[in-house]
Design an enzyme around this catalytic site. Sequence first.
Site, PDB file in Angstrom:
ATOM      1  NE  ARG A 155      -4.220  -0.990  10.164  1.00  0.00           N
ATOM      2  CZ  ARG A 155      -2.944   0.292   9.951  1.00  0.00           C
ATOM      3  NH1 ARG A 155      -2.972   1.282   8.844  1.00  0.00           N
ATOM      4  NH2 ARG A 155      -1.766  -0.834   9.120  1.00  0.00           N
ATOM      5  CE  LYS A 200      -2.589  -0.758   4.022  1.00  0.00           C
ATOM      6  NZ  LYS A 200      -1.966  -1.697   4.136  1.00  0.00           N
TER       7      LYS A 200
HETATM    8  P1  AMP Z   1       1.322   1.055   8.638  1.00  0.00           P
HETATM    9  O1  AMP Z   1       2.120   1.904   8.094  1.00  0.00           O
HETATM   10  O2  AMP Z   1      -0.513   1.171   8.441  1.00  0.00           O
HETATM   11  O3  AMP Z   1       1.349  -0.518   8.395  1.00  0.00           O
HETATM   12  O4  AMP Z   1       0.883   1.419  10.105  1.00  0.00           O
HETATM   13  C1  AMP Z   1       1.302   0.646  11.322  1.00  0.00           C
HETATM   14  C2  AMP Z   1       0.768   1.022  12.560  1.00  0.00           C
HETATM   15  O5  AMP Z   1       0.019   2.497  13.018  1.00  0.00           O
HETATM   16  C3  AMP Z   1      -0.056  -0.230  12.475  1.00  0.00           C
HETATM   17  O6  AMP Z   1       0.224  -1.595  13.122  1.00  0.00           O
HETATM   18  C4  AMP Z   1      -1.297   0.712  14.010  1.00  0.00           C
HETATM   19  O7  AMP Z   1      -0.476   0.069  14.983  1.00  0.00           O
HETATM   20  C5  AMP Z   1      -1.201   1.947  13.334  1.00  0.00           C
HETATM   21  N1  AMP Z   1      -2.274   2.335  12.771  1.00  0.00           N
HETATM   22  C6  AMP Z   1      -1.895   2.576  11.453  1.00  0.00           C
HETATM   23  N2  AMP Z   1      -3.144   3.386  10.870  1.00  0.00           N
HETATM   24  C7  AMP Z   1      -3.452   3.308  11.818  1.00  0.00           C
HETATM   25  C8  AMP Z   1      -4.985   3.328  11.691  1.00  0.00           C
HETATM   26  N3  AMP Z   1      -5.807   3.715  10.828  1.00  0.00           N
HETATM   27  N4  AMP Z   1      -5.847   3.287  12.888  1.00  0.00           N
HETATM   28  C9  AMP Z   1      -5.278   2.304  13.883  1.00  0.00           C
HETATM   29  N5  AMP Z   1      -3.585   2.617  14.174  1.00  0.00           N
HETATM   30  C10 AMP Z   1      -2.956   2.532  12.433  1.00  0.00           C
END
Ligand code: AMP
Length: 189
Positions: A93, A14
């Site tokens: 999410r 993504k």
């Molecule tokens: P990502 O870089 O999208 O894989 O996000 C890394 C981490 O950030 C996730 O595992 C969550 O701990 C937190 N995070 C990112 N986006 C969200 C969201 N929309 N809701 C809750 N936690 C989030």
Amino acid sequence: MHQLIIFGPPGVGKGTQAQLISEKLNLFHLSTGEFLRKAIAEKTELGIKAKETVEAGSLVPDDIMIGIVKEALEKNITADCQSAGFILDGFPRTLEQAVALGKIFEQMNFKNVKVLHITVNEDEIVNRLLKRGRTDDTEKTILHRLKVYKNSSKKVIDHYKNNGNCIIEVDGTGEIDEINKKIHALLGK
Ligand code: AMP
């Protein structure tokens, strides 16, 4: 104006695709994961609050995340006529986030939001994430993040289906360039 949500499991690509798409189409790119990692690195109030949760691969509370996205969209889209739209990466999410986002879109008069749904098989995901090596990319945390994704993703996708949003399904297996070409073809560019 392109109004995009990029949705899919951790490790599906993504972030990489959102970056490429936003450069090509001149979109405001908001990665909520990047936003949190930056806050953690800078030890801001949000960063200190969110650090443990992010490193464990759990979800930061909805109200915090919704506040971040609302503020970022209002600041960067209405005031900034330079960008030709936005791409949200990592948000929503949960169903609660999707519903709140729908209200923000209504207020901001965004009526043509498309969801790019990228998928790949689970073995491939674990392999990719183990290679990436972020602090939340240990095997234990990866499995937890996949579980978190499975628990909430269907409700999010169903929400967009039920609301009549355009959902663009993309197979994320293969080379970055190839997948990117497929996405642009599907977006009509
Ligand atoms: P990502 O870089 O999208 O894989 O996000 C890394 C981490 O950030 C996730 O595992 C969550 O701990 C937190 N995070 C990112 N986006 C969200 C969201 N929309 N809701 C809750 N936690 C989030």
